[in-house]
Design a protein around this motif. Structure first.
Motif, PDB file in Angstrom:
ATOM      1  N   GLY A  48       0.961  -1.202   0.090  1.00 17.20           N
ATOM      2  CA  GLY A  48       0.038   0.019  -0.151  1.00 17.20           C
ATOM      3  C   GLY A  48       0.794   1.210   0.088  1.00 17.20           C
ATOM      4  N   ARG A  49       1.887   1.222   0.587  1.00 14.50           N
ATOM      5  CA  ARG A  49       2.786   2.257   0.770  1.00 14.50           C
ATOM      6  C   ARG A  49       3.390   2.644  -0.553  1.00 14.50           C
ATOM      7  NH1 ARG A  49       5.640   6.018   4.295  1.00 14.50           N
ATOM      8  NH2 ARG A  49       6.352   7.719   2.649  1.00 14.50           N
ATOM      9  N   GLN A  50       3.764   1.523  -1.289  1.00 21.59           N
ATOM     10  CA  GLN A  50       4.560   1.769  -2.530  1.00 21.59           C
ATOM     11  C   GLN A  50       3.341   2.268  -3.520  1.00 21.59           C
ATOM     12  OE1 GLN A  50       5.931  -2.358  -2.566  1.00 21.59           O
ATOM     13  NE2 GLN A  50       8.140  -1.856  -2.500  1.00 21.59           N
ATOM     14  N   MET A  51       2.249   1.759  -3.342  1.00 17.26           N
ATOM     15  CA  MET A  51       1.348   2.282  -4.412  1.00 17.26           C
ATOM     16  C   MET A  51       0.672   3.786  -4.170  1.00 17.26           C
ATOM     17  SD  MET A  51      -2.715   1.039  -4.727  1.00 17.26           S
ATOM     18  CE  MET A  51      -2.955   1.543  -3.092  1.00 17.26           C
ATOM     19  N   ALA A  52       0.720   3.996  -2.757  1.00 19.61           N
ATOM     20  CA  ALA A  52       0.542   5.544  -2.518  1.00 19.61           C
ATOM     21  C   ALA A  52       1.646   6.550  -3.284  1.00 19.61           C
ATOM     22  CB  ALA A  52       0.579   5.514  -1.108  1.00 19.61           C
ATOM     23  N   ASP A  53       2.899   5.922  -3.161  1.00 19.40           N
ATOM     24  CA  ASP A  53       4.018   6.923  -3.274  1.00 19.40           C
ATOM     25  C   ASP A  53       3.841   6.625  -4.850  1.00 19.40           C
ATOM     26  OD1 ASP A  53       4.993   7.335  -0.756  1.00 19.40           O
ATOM     27  OD2 ASP A  53       6.381   5.735  -0.919  1.00 19.40           O
ATOM     28  N   ALA A  54       3.588   5.719  -5.622  1.00 19.61           N
ATOM     29  CA  ALA A  54       3.548   5.984  -6.973  1.00 19.61           C
ATOM     30  C   ALA A  54       2.320   6.665  -7.403  1.00 19.61           C
ATOM     31  CB  ALA A  54       3.265   4.305  -7.538  1.00 19.61           C
ATOM     32  N   GLY A  55       1.310   6.579  -6.780  1.00 18.17           N
ATOM     33  CA  GLY A  55      -0.042   7.617  -7.025  1.00 18.17           C
ATOM     34  C   GLY A  55       0.292   9.042  -6.880  1.00 18.17           C
ATOM     35  N   ARG A  56       1.322   9.256  -5.903  1.00 13.22           N
ATOM     36  CA  ARG A  56       1.626  10.831  -5.719  1.00 13.22           C
ATOM     37  C   ARG A  56       2.502  11.243  -6.950  1.00 13.22           C
ATOM     38  NH1 ARG A  56       2.553  12.444   0.792  1.00 13.22           N
ATOM     39  NH2 ARG A  56       0.369  12.864   1.168  1.00 13.22           N
ATOM     40  N   VAL A  57       2.935  10.320  -7.577  1.00 10.10           N
ATOM     41  CA  VAL A  57       3.861  11.049  -8.854  1.00 10.10           C
ATOM     42  C   VAL A  57       2.792  11.784  -9.706  1.00 10.10           C
ATOM     43  CG1 VAL A  57       4.966  10.404 -10.882  1.00 10.10           C
ATOM     44  CG2 VAL A  57       5.333   9.201  -8.752  1.00 10.10           C
ATOM     45  N   LYS A  58       1.629  11.310  -9.961  1.00 10.67           N
ATOM     46  CA  LYS A  58       0.537  11.991 -10.479  1.00 10.67           C
ATOM     47  C   LYS A  58      -0.156  12.948  -9.723  1.00 10.67           C
ATOM     48  CE  LYS A  58      -3.487  11.448 -13.647  1.00 10.67           C
ATOM     49  NZ  LYS A  58      -3.523  11.477 -15.166  1.00 10.67           N
ATOM     50  N   ARG A  59      -0.527  12.704  -8.519  1.00 14.88           N
ATOM     51  CA  ARG A  59      -1.287  13.416  -7.519  1.00 14.88           C
ATOM     52  C   ARG A  59      -0.465  13.789  -6.517  1.00 14.88           C
ATOM     53  NH1 ARG A  59      -7.083  11.828  -8.718  1.00 14.88           N
ATOM     54  NH2 ARG A  59      -7.128  10.176 -10.119  1.00 14.88           N
ATOM     55  N   PRO A  60       0.459  14.733  -6.646  1.00 14.88           N
ATOM     56  CA  PRO A  60       1.114  15.092  -5.548  1.00 14.88           C
ATOM     57  C   PRO A  60       0.763  15.443  -4.154  1.00 14.88           C
ATOM     58  CG  PRO A  60       1.757  16.332  -7.473  1.00 14.88           C
ATOM     59  CD  PRO A  60       0.487  15.767  -7.727  1.00 14.88           C
ATOM     60  N   GLY A  61      -0.618  15.740  -4.025  1.00 16.00           N
ATOM     61  CA  GLY A  61      -1.182  16.202  -2.813  1.00 16.00           C
ATOM     62  C   GLY A  61      -2.090  15.180  -2.414  1.00 16.00           C
ATOM     63  N   LEU A  62      -2.123  13.986  -2.934  1.00 10.04           N
ATOM     64  CA  LEU A  62      -2.999  12.713  -2.523  1.00 10.04           C
ATOM     65  C   LEU A  62      -3.003  12.574  -1.000  1.00 10.04           C
ATOM     66  CD1 LEU A  62      -5.006  10.672  -3.472  1.00 10.04           C
ATOM     67  CD2 LEU A  62      -2.830   9.275  -3.618  1.00 10.04           C
ATOM     68  N   LYS A  63      -4.107  12.392  -0.342  1.00  4.91           N
ATOM     69  CA  LYS A  63      -4.060  12.272   1.057  1.00  4.91           C
ATOM     70  C   LYS A  63      -4.446  10.769   1.311  1.00  4.91           C
ATOM     71  CE  LYS A  63      -5.985  16.739   2.162  1.00  4.91           C
ATOM     72  NZ  LYS A  63      -7.169  17.633   2.424  1.00  4.91           N
ATOM     73  N   VAL A  64      -3.794   9.983   2.508  1.00  3.31           N
ATOM     74  CA  VAL A  64      -3.599   8.654   2.272  1.00  3.31           C
ATOM     75  C   VAL A  64      -3.776   8.370   3.642  1.00  3.31           C
ATOM     76  CG1 VAL A  64      -2.396   6.370   1.804  1.00  3.31           C
ATOM     77  CG2 VAL A  64      -1.911   8.648   0.466  1.00  3.31           C
ATOM     78  N   LEU A  65      -4.872   7.396   3.897  1.00  2.00           N
ATOM     79  CA  LEU A  65      -4.806   6.805   5.233  1.00  2.00           C
ATOM     80  C   LEU A  65      -4.583   5.260   4.998  1.00  2.00           C
ATOM     81  CD1 LEU A  65      -5.930   6.684   8.095  1.00  2.00           C
ATOM     82  CD2 LEU A  65      -8.265   6.194   7.268  1.00  2.00           C
ATOM     83  N   PHE A  66      -3.418   4.681   5.781  1.00  2.00           N
ATOM     84  CA  PHE A  66      -3.202   3.231   5.668  1.00  2.00           C
ATOM     85  C   PHE A  66      -3.905   2.597   6.815  1.00  2.00           C
ATOM     86  CE2 PHE A  66       0.670   5.591   4.271  1.00  2.00           C
ATOM     87  CZ  PHE A  66       0.543   5.049   2.680  1.00  2.00           C
ATOM     88  N   ILE A  67      -4.477   1.255   6.321  1.00  2.00           N
ATOM     89  CA  ILE A  67      -4.934   0.460   7.274  1.00  2.00           C
ATOM     90  C   ILE A  67      -4.076  -0.677   7.560  1.00  2.00           C
ATOM     91  CG2 ILE A  67      -6.837  -1.029   7.834  1.00  2.00           C
ATOM     92  CD1 ILE A  67      -8.614   0.540   5.880  1.00  2.00           C
ATOM     93  N   THR A  68      -3.588  -0.852   8.874  1.00  2.00           N
ATOM     94  CA  THR A  68      -2.350  -1.722   8.852  1.00  2.00           C
ATOM     95  C   THR A  68      -2.858  -2.683  10.154  1.00  2.00           C
ATOM     96  OG1 THR A  68      -0.205  -1.902   9.526  1.00  2.00           O
ATOM     97  CG2 THR A  68      -1.126   0.009   9.919  1.00  2.00           C
ATOM     98  N   GLY A  69      -2.380  -4.012   9.916  1.00  2.00           N
ATOM     99  CA  GLY A  69      -2.211  -4.892  11.160  1.00  2.00           C
ATOM    100  C   GLY A  69      -1.018  -4.325  11.791  1.00  2.00           C
ATOM    101  N   TYR A  70      -0.659  -4.650  13.266  1.00  2.00           N
ATOM    102  CA  TYR A  70       0.400  -4.176  13.951  1.00  2.00           C
ATOM    103  C   TYR A  70       1.582  -4.691  13.292  1.00  2.00           C
ATOM    104  CZ  TYR A  70       3.596  -3.634  18.046  1.00  2.00           C
ATOM    105  OH  TYR A  70       4.391  -3.237  18.795  1.00  2.00           O
TER     106      TYR A  70
END
Length: 132
Positions: free
Chosen positions: A72-94
């Motif tokens: 999810g982090r890699q996808m978010a970072d890749a998504g931010r290339v096109k959308r620099p201000g993209l807000k992201v909420l990560f859902i994660t197991g501990y």
């Protein structure tokens, strides 16, 4: 109107990427209750495809552990290339917390650890979209 009463503005859209249909369903339910439009994707490939499209996305809600070759982090970072201000909420197991970068989050990113209550999810979503 108080902050608690804030509902989505017209057309505010959230992309949910999670390989568990039940999680996507729950998040979608919360979003629709808040008045947001929800788009669902089951893996990082489908999620990134949406992020690289011209669809309006106000927030990305993604699991950290995803199928599709990137987390999810890699996808978010890749998504931010096109959308620099993209807000992201990560859902994660501990155990996945480390994958987010040990708390090294960029501005506009937040983490919600599973299991979480729906109210916590709703308030994080509202905070992020409102820019708090």
């Amino acid at each position: 109107m108080g902050r608690e009463g804030r509902r989505a503005e017209q057309g505010e859209t959230v992309l949910i990427v999670d390989d568990e249909p039940t999680v996507r369903m729950l998040v979608t339910e919360v979003l629709e209750d808040l008045g947001y439009t929800a788009i669902e994707a089951a893996d990082s490939v489908a999620g990134l495809k949406v992020l690289q499209s011209d669809v309006r996305i106000d927030l990305l809600v993604t699991d950290v552990g995803l199928p599709g070759g990137m987390n999810g982090r890699q996808m978010a970072d890749a998504g931010r290339v096109k959308r620099p201000g993209l807000k992201v909420l990560f859902i994660t197991g501990y155990a996945e917390n480390a994958a987010v970068g040990n708390g090294h989050l960029d501005p506009g990113m937040a983490v919600l650890t599973k299991p979480f209550v729906m109210e916590a999810l709703a308030s994080r979503i509202k905070e992020l979209i409102a820019g708090a």
